[in-house]
Scaffold this active site. Sequence first.
Site, PDB file in Angstrom:
ATOM      1  N   CYS A   1       0.601  -0.977   0.015  1.00 48.31           N
ATOM      2  CA  CYS A   1       0.184  -0.139   0.400  1.00 48.31           C
ATOM      3  C   CYS A   1       0.993   0.962  -0.390  1.00 48.31           C
ATOM      4  CB  CYS A   1      -0.836   0.317   1.340  1.00 48.31           C
ATOM      5  SG  CYS A   1      -1.404   1.680   1.220  1.00 48.31           S
TER       6      CYS A   1
ATOM      7  N   CYS B   1      -0.911   4.335   2.231  1.00 49.04           N
ATOM      8  CA  CYS B   1      -0.708   4.781   3.442  1.00 49.04           C
ATOM      9  C   CYS B   1      -0.120   2.832   3.597  1.00 49.04           C
ATOM     10  CB  CYS B   1      -1.614   5.057   4.624  1.00 49.04           C
ATOM     11  SG  CYS B   1      -3.086   4.132   3.207  1.00 49.04           S
ATOM     12  N   SER B   2      -0.795   2.051   4.575  1.00 47.88           N
ATOM     13  CA  SER B   2      -0.782   0.355   5.220  1.00 47.88           C
ATOM     14  C   SER B   2      -2.190  -0.462   4.687  1.00 47.88           C
ATOM     15  CB  SER B   2      -0.101   0.978   6.317  1.00 47.88           C
ATOM     16  OG  SER B   2      -1.114   1.397   7.168  1.00 47.88           O
ATOM     17  N   CYS B   3      -2.753   0.103   4.008  1.00 48.21           N
ATOM     18  CA  CYS B   3      -4.231  -1.088   3.621  1.00 48.21           C
ATOM     19  C   CYS B   3      -3.906  -2.529   3.661  1.00 48.21           C
ATOM     20  CB  CYS B   3      -4.740  -0.505   2.570  1.00 48.21           C
ATOM     21  SG  CYS B   3      -5.027   1.505   2.457  1.00 48.21           S
TER      22      CYS B   3
END
Lengths: 219, 104
Positions: free
Chosen positions: A123, A126-128
């Site tokens: 991701c 972000c950090s999905c």
Amino acid sequence: MTGDTHDHGHDHGGGPVLTYADDSVHDRNETGHFELLADALKELSIEKGLVTATEVREYVEFFDSRGTEKGAEIIARAWTDPAYKERLLSNGTAAAAELDIPMAGAELVVVENTGSVHNVIVCTLCSCYPRTILGLPPDWYKSKSYRSRAVNEPRAVLKEFGTELPGDVALRVHDSNADMRYLVLPKRPAGTEDWPEERLRELVTRDSMIGVAPARDPA
Amino acid sequence: MPLERGQHDLGGLPGGPIDLEEHELLPWHKMVSAVFTVMRLKGELTTDELRRCIEDLPPDIYDGGYYERWTVALTDLMVEKRLVTRDEVDARMAELRAAREAAE
């Protein structure tokens, strides 16, 4: 365009390399400031009736209990049940729901590793991450190095995880977002043809479902 | 004019080696995630709203720790949505700090 090609803030030779002393793995909470802020938010949220203390506690327990088991369950089912695998690849969200795994508002897309294609997930924005399937993401998944590099030098990134792909295997990088999460269906390891589903689950690792490593070798 | 790249838009930028060390989450990391999740499930706020607040953080906070980023962004979002006021948050932090110092 002004025609000025020399003063636009980046050069292609020795451009700034992101530094990682500031990365997610480092907690700058020495003074306790951010923890105090989190406590204040929790207390105010409870007092205002936005959440209850019980709900918060239950979710902390949920985070503590959820690892990668659900992911392993999905993958082992797909390895042993061709009809399930077909449903999983055509509609991941629905196939996860069949095993009572919610997707919390995001769509799930499952991508299959084969002898000619390898998939990896990132991701960049972000950090999905498919949290309901794999739990909370590891620090490296949230790190700027992984987020920045996975899309333009994925083979070098995989090498850092000890994974060397043959040159004739195509590498596909999937960039997750807030509404869509990916999960890799790793290749079923050779020599497991007669293994039951429960035993196969033990070969399915978190990293194999992100795509940075193969499933565990049964040997 | 090309769009300026946002601080969160990291794809393709040069980067250093990946730190593969695994770390345990601290209790407050899980707690703040839980507070957000419960509010999200109740429809008070959404994942995209929190994401926008994270992307809009000042650079020094954005470059900080992951849950620090989350906590500050969640505060900004709750203030924006008038679920809390900045004054209430500041006052509660001062109370908690005083109580903690008294206990030490």
